[in-house]
Design an enzyme around this catalytic site. Structure first.
Site, mmCIF file in Angstrom:
data_model
loop_
_atom_site.group_PDB
_atom_site.id
_atom_site.type_symbol
_atom_site.label_atom_id
_atom_site.label_comp_id
_atom_site.label_asym_id
_atom_site.label_seq_id
_atom_site.Cartn_x
_atom_site.Cartn_y
_atom_site.Cartn_z
ATOM 1 N N GLU A 327 0.629 -1.273 -0.108
ATOM 2 C CA GLU A 327 -0.074 0.044 0.083
ATOM 3 C C GLU A 327 0.956 1.412 0.017
ATOM 4 O O GLU A 327 0.519 2.455 -0.264
ATOM 5 C CB GLU A 327 -0.683 0.051 1.083
ATOM 6 C CG GLU A 327 -0.209 0.215 2.580
ATOM 7 C CD GLU A 327 0.311 -1.096 2.953
ATOM 8 O OE1 GLU A 327 1.180 -1.136 4.008
ATOM 9 O OE2 GLU A 327 -0.016 -2.295 2.417
ATOM 10 N N ASP A 369 17.691 16.235 -33.579
ATOM 11 C CA ASP A 369 18.243 17.111 -34.674
ATOM 12 C C ASP A 369 19.528 17.226 -34.541
ATOM 13 O O ASP A 369 20.364 17.237 -33.547
ATOM 14 C CB ASP A 369 17.448 18.649 -34.729
ATOM 15 C CG ASP A 369 17.728 19.058 -36.246
ATOM 16 O OD1 ASP A 369 18.474 18.652 -37.012
ATOM 17 O OD2 ASP A 369 17.226 20.284 -36.414
ATOM 18 N N ASP A 635 9.523 21.045 -34.643
ATOM 19 C CA ASP A 635 10.145 20.033 -33.883
ATOM 20 C C ASP A 635 8.990 19.724 -32.782
ATOM 21 O O ASP A 635 8.758 18.701 -32.300
ATOM 22 C CB ASP A 635 11.251 20.326 -32.950
ATOM 23 C CG ASP A 635 12.636 20.342 -33.731
ATOM 24 O OD1 ASP A 635 12.631 19.402 -34.635
ATOM 25 O OD2 ASP A 635 13.360 21.154 -33.562
ATOM 26 N N ASN A 724 2.284 -4.096 10.193
ATOM 27 C CA ASN A 724 2.531 -3.502 8.732
ATOM 28 C C ASN A 724 3.112 -2.093 9.011
ATOM 29 O O ASN A 724 3.665 -1.557 8.130
ATOM 30 C CB ASN A 724 1.187 -3.401 8.177
ATOM 31 C CG ASN A 724 1.184 -3.007 6.747
ATOM 32 O OD1 ASN A 724 1.435 -3.799 6.012
ATOM 33 N ND2 ASN A 724 0.418 -1.874 6.627
#
Length: 895
Positions: A327, A369, A635, A724
């Site tokens: 989570e 380029d 571009d 947890n």
């Protein structure tokens, strides 16, 4: 904190958009109310701005030819607000905090805790409430910090507009513009708001973002036909469109959500398309969510029907779901992206869309380029040649006149011509201009000198030859025969082969009565010669190319130059050339053919914007993650189309607006650093995912399994929640961790097959050690419920946190890879807390009991054995997986 994965990556996004949509609707309502008030006061309700005379327009908008005064600006800002269609008023911090409770698991836990209070379980309820608050606070604090960091970076990227206020021209942020402001626009600008054109010269605007029309449209100051829709008005321009050529002044009529573009975009938030990483993460989310859902439902019904009460079984099942889902992933992602954005900012790159950082790590092809990226973009005029290859003052004069009077899309080549030599041209007067575009690849200027009128064109040699029927040789105009064309082409090729960029120049005399010119007048011209330029390679270009190659990124050059000039540049910087393809050759290829060809080509010359997009799409169809780097108007479509759009600080507005990342310096080495940051972000995110799918997931799976055959719960619901929480604290420092240089040396892509294999290999290892622990506790220590739960709590914390040091690196042995100090500190701190918790008052509240010293001896052996086994399996796993990847790559190459 308690986001199920799918909520963090999919449902959360949908929910976020719903909130934004609601806020935007309220903003629209506010604007409508303001507009009604304004229109009632000035009688301008539903005024057709494109049909008003200039005097009436100034009157309606309470403005003038000199623009607004500072006092009127303040009044208009109070009335109309910010010129920002994506602006969302920042919610109070307390509201942001409370929104973290809007989660299904959190709501279920809160309901269960409330029921506990009702049945008299006050202590359990209080513990659950405290754990929820602590978890949500951790999640909120980290995400809030990451959001603030991202906002600070965004403030460094501000598009500005040229506006007339108090009679003076000044540059301001576009969000400060208000109706009545008089603005100035030139080629390359983004139109900052809806506006009525006051004056224009060869002013062409690309409205494709609004209307879908691909070709530029000329705008002027003439009154529009009132019978035509607003989008077809020739004197009206719209927010979000871009100036292709020419200049203009305009007065702003609408800003923000009231603009045409704002009406369309009111239900959207400023969010880039879903990245490849997010797509993979969504697949993983669905996989984990389904598995967790069915397992938890099964455990709940088995315990509720056969073993324990409904409330206790509900709490246990929900706590189990919390423990099994990674989570923290949304928070880990936010922290990783924030850290990556800040790191890139320190190295000279501003990230506009943090979500795109993950794609940097995956990018394996960079299209760019040549000019300004591989070369210095410090262009100098070298030669001005006639068709015999001799220096020609006439060629220089005509090219100078063309560049001097050009008001459209200026290029460094024009600057080089004008700066080469000061030429007296007072006797010439400009009549008209045919602006440059990327189809014709030329610009034409009509001038007069006395009674003569001359049309002078300058542009790509092949395009100039198309419109010529004659040629000047030794001062004499003769027909342009095939033999002469061959001589001209040979001269052009020779200049290109020496690395010179080359433009051709032609002219013809026109009628003395003609005052307006169009593309149809570009015919029967007289070819006079060439102007050539040098643009030396950057000193850093060779190093940059090597760095990209070493990082597994292939460089492909998409340029408007011809192949000989580009080939010469590549030779000078050490870029290997696999093949060359021209724009004309691409025109005759279908999509399937182009997809096969692009893999073996390095230089794509004489490209149009449409052709650049075709090349990138072909590469993407072949499975590549493609970046594009550019700085010009032409571009912008490619920057937007690419997986990673890159521009530079001095680029035109439309290019910067289209980009994901803006380099503060046009240097590929900065881009290389950004790629490495992207891979680090990817790597640290994967560490958390792999942790969640191995040790942590294995532990919670074992708890679920044990609950089916034990006469008591292997861990109480509040113990699982505490477990947890402690685990989350230890893992919250993963974004600070270092990433092995061997890991970031190659592009990284989401591989759901790899994660699935990892789950099936390392998950069972964790579960095997869990059941060994169960056996020892039950049959050696003869543990009762409290002893079992306490011992299992400590063992699970130790194994699932310490294993991060093995899983975080592919290096064997793991201790050769140094983790961050914060990760080490957070992991050891949590282990210490878990071990001493049973000896504290707080521990007794959670139902923990004192354990004998002998248990800790056994614990040390179990942890060491688990880490050693995981390390051994890791070596074999990556050896086998690497062989699998090599075979798969070989098959793809053969195919």
């Amino acid at each position: 904190m308690f986001h199920i994965i799918s909520k963090g990556t999919y449902i959360y996004v949908i929910y976020y958009r719903m909130i934004v949509h609601s806020i935007n609707e309220r903003i629209d309502t506010m604007w409508s109310r303001k507009n009604r008030t304004s229109k009632e006061n000035d009688g301008s309700a539903d005024k057709p701005f494109h049909t008003l005379t200039t005097e009436n327009l100034f009157s309606v908008l309470d403005s003038s030819a000199q623009g607004l005064s500072s006092e009127k600006v303040k009044t208009h800002q109070e009335l109309f607000g910010l010129n920002d269609i994506s602006h969302i008023r920042k919610r109070p911090v307390i509201i942001q905090f409370l929104e973290h409770f809007k989660n299904l698991l959190v709501i279920i836990l809160l309901i269960a805790a409330s029921i506990s209070i009702f049945v008299g379980e006050i202590t359990s309820a209080a513990i659950i409430f405290l754990i929820i608050v602590a978890s949500v606070t951790l999640d909120f604090f980290q995400e809030y910090k990451a959001e603030n960091a991202a906002n600070l970076l965004k403030q460094k990227i501000i598009t500005r507009a040229s506006v007339f206020r108090d009679g003076n021209q000044q540059e301001i942020s576009i969000i400060e513009l208000v109706p009545g402001d008089r603005i100035s626009l030139v080629a390359g600008d983004i139109v900052p708001a809806d506006a009525r054109v006051l004056s224009a010269k060869d002013f062409y605007v690309n409205q494709s973002a609004l209307t879908g029309e691909p070709y530029p449209i000329e705008k002027n100051a003439n009154l529009a036909d009132p019978t035509k829709p607003l989008t077809e008005a020739n004197n009206y321009i719209f927010l979000g469109t871009s100036v292709v050529s020419g200049t203009a002044t305009a007065i702003i009529t609408k800003t923000g959500p009231t603009t045409e573009f704002g009406k369309i975009a009111k239900t959207l938030v400023e969010r880039p398309p879903e990245t490849e990483f997010e797509r993979g993460l969504k697949q993983f989310s669905y996989l984990m969510s389904k598995f967790v859902f069915f397992l938890v439902i099964f455990v709940f019904f088995v315990n509720a029907l056969f073993k324990h009460g409904i409330l206790e079984s509900l709490l246990f099942s929900v706590a189990l779901a919390v423990g099994m889902t990674p989570e923290l992933l949304p928070m880990i992602l936010s922290l990783n992206l924030s850290k990556g954005s800040i790191a890139m900012s320190n190295k000279g790159a501003i990230v506009k869309h943090p979500e795109s950082i993950q794609n940097f790590g995956s990018m394996d092809v960079l299209c760019t380029d040549k000019t300004g990226t591989l070369t210095e973009n410090k262009i100098a005029l070298v030669k001005h040649l006639d068709t015999e290859g001799n220096d020609s003052d006439k060629v220089l004069l005509f090219s100078y006149i063309n560049s001097y009077f050009d008001t459209g899309l200026k290029s460094p080549l024009d600057d080089a011509i004008v700066n080469f030599k000061n030429i007296e041209i007072n006797e010439y007067r400009k009549i008209d201009e045919i602006p440059f575009d990327f189809i014709r690849k030329r610009v034409s200027i009509a001038v007069s000198r006395g009674s003569e009128r001359i049309l002078i064109s300058k542009g790509a040699p092949e395009e100039i030859l198309r419109i010529c029927s004659s040629v000047e040789r030794e001062g004499i105009v003769v027909p342009l025969t095939n033999d002469i064309i061959e001589l001209i082409n040979n001269l052009y090729q020779a200049q290109s082969a020496d690395g010179f960029r080359t433009l051709a120049v032609c002219n013809r005399f026109v009628s003395s009565e003609k005052t307006q010119f169009s593309v149809s007048d570009e015919q029967n011209m007289i070819f006079v010669g060439f102007v050539t330029f040098i643009d030396p390679p950057k000193e850093s270009a060779r190093e940059s190319v090597q760095l990209l190659a070493q990082s597994g990124i292939e460089l492909k050059i998409l340029t408007g130059d011809n192949e000989l000039v580009t080939r010469k540049t590549c030779e000078l910087i050490g870029q290997e050339i696999k093949g060359v393809l021209t724009g004309n050759e691409i025109e005759n290829m279908d999509g399937e053919t182009l997809s096969r060809v692009v893999e073996d080509v390095t230089i794509f010359s004489r490209m149009t914007p449409v052709q650049k997009n075709r090349i990138m799409n072909a590469l993407r169809r072949n499975g590549h993650v493609v970046g594009f780097m550019g700085d010009g108007i032409n571009d912008a479509p490619s920057i937007r189309e690419a997986d990673v759009g890159i521009s530079v600080e001095n680029a035109v507005d439309i290019a910067k607006e289209s980009a994901d990342i803006i380099l503060l310096k046009n240097d590929l080495r900065i881009l290389h650093d950004g790629v490495l940051e992207g891979r680090k972000t990817f790597g640290n995110t994967m560490k958390y995912i792999l942790m969640g799918t191995s040790s942590n997931f294995g532990n919670m799976f074992s708890v679920a399994g044990a609950s089916l055959f034990l006469p008591f719960l292997p861990m109480l619901p509040i113990q699982i929640l505490l477990n947890n929480l402690l685990y989350d604290v230890s893992e919250s420092t993963i974004p600070t961790d270092s990433v092995d240089s061997s890991y970031i040396s190659t592009p990284k892509k989401w591989d759901i097959e790899f994660i699935r294999k990892f789950i099936f290999v390392f998950g069972p290892i964790s579960s095997v050690f869990d059941f060994i622990t169960f056996f020892i506790l039950l049959f050696i220590f003869k543990a009762d419920a409290s002893f079992f739960q306490t011992a299992w709590f400590i063992e699970s914390i130790c194994t699932q946190t310490l294993v991060i040091f093995v899983i975080r690196t592919r290096i064997v042995p793991f201790y050769k890879s140094k983790p961050s100090n914060l990760l080490v500190a957070s992991t050891l701190l949590i282990i210490v807390i878990a071990c001493i918790l049973p000896f504290t008052v707080i521990g007794s509240i959670f139902g923990f009991v004192h354990l004998p010293i002998s248990f800790y001896t056994v614990l040390a052996g179990l942890v060491i054995g688990y880490v050693v086994l995981v390390e051994f399996v890791k070596r074999r796993f990556y050896q086998k997986y690497s062989s699998f990847i090599e075979r798969k790559t070989a098959k793809r190459s053969i195919a």
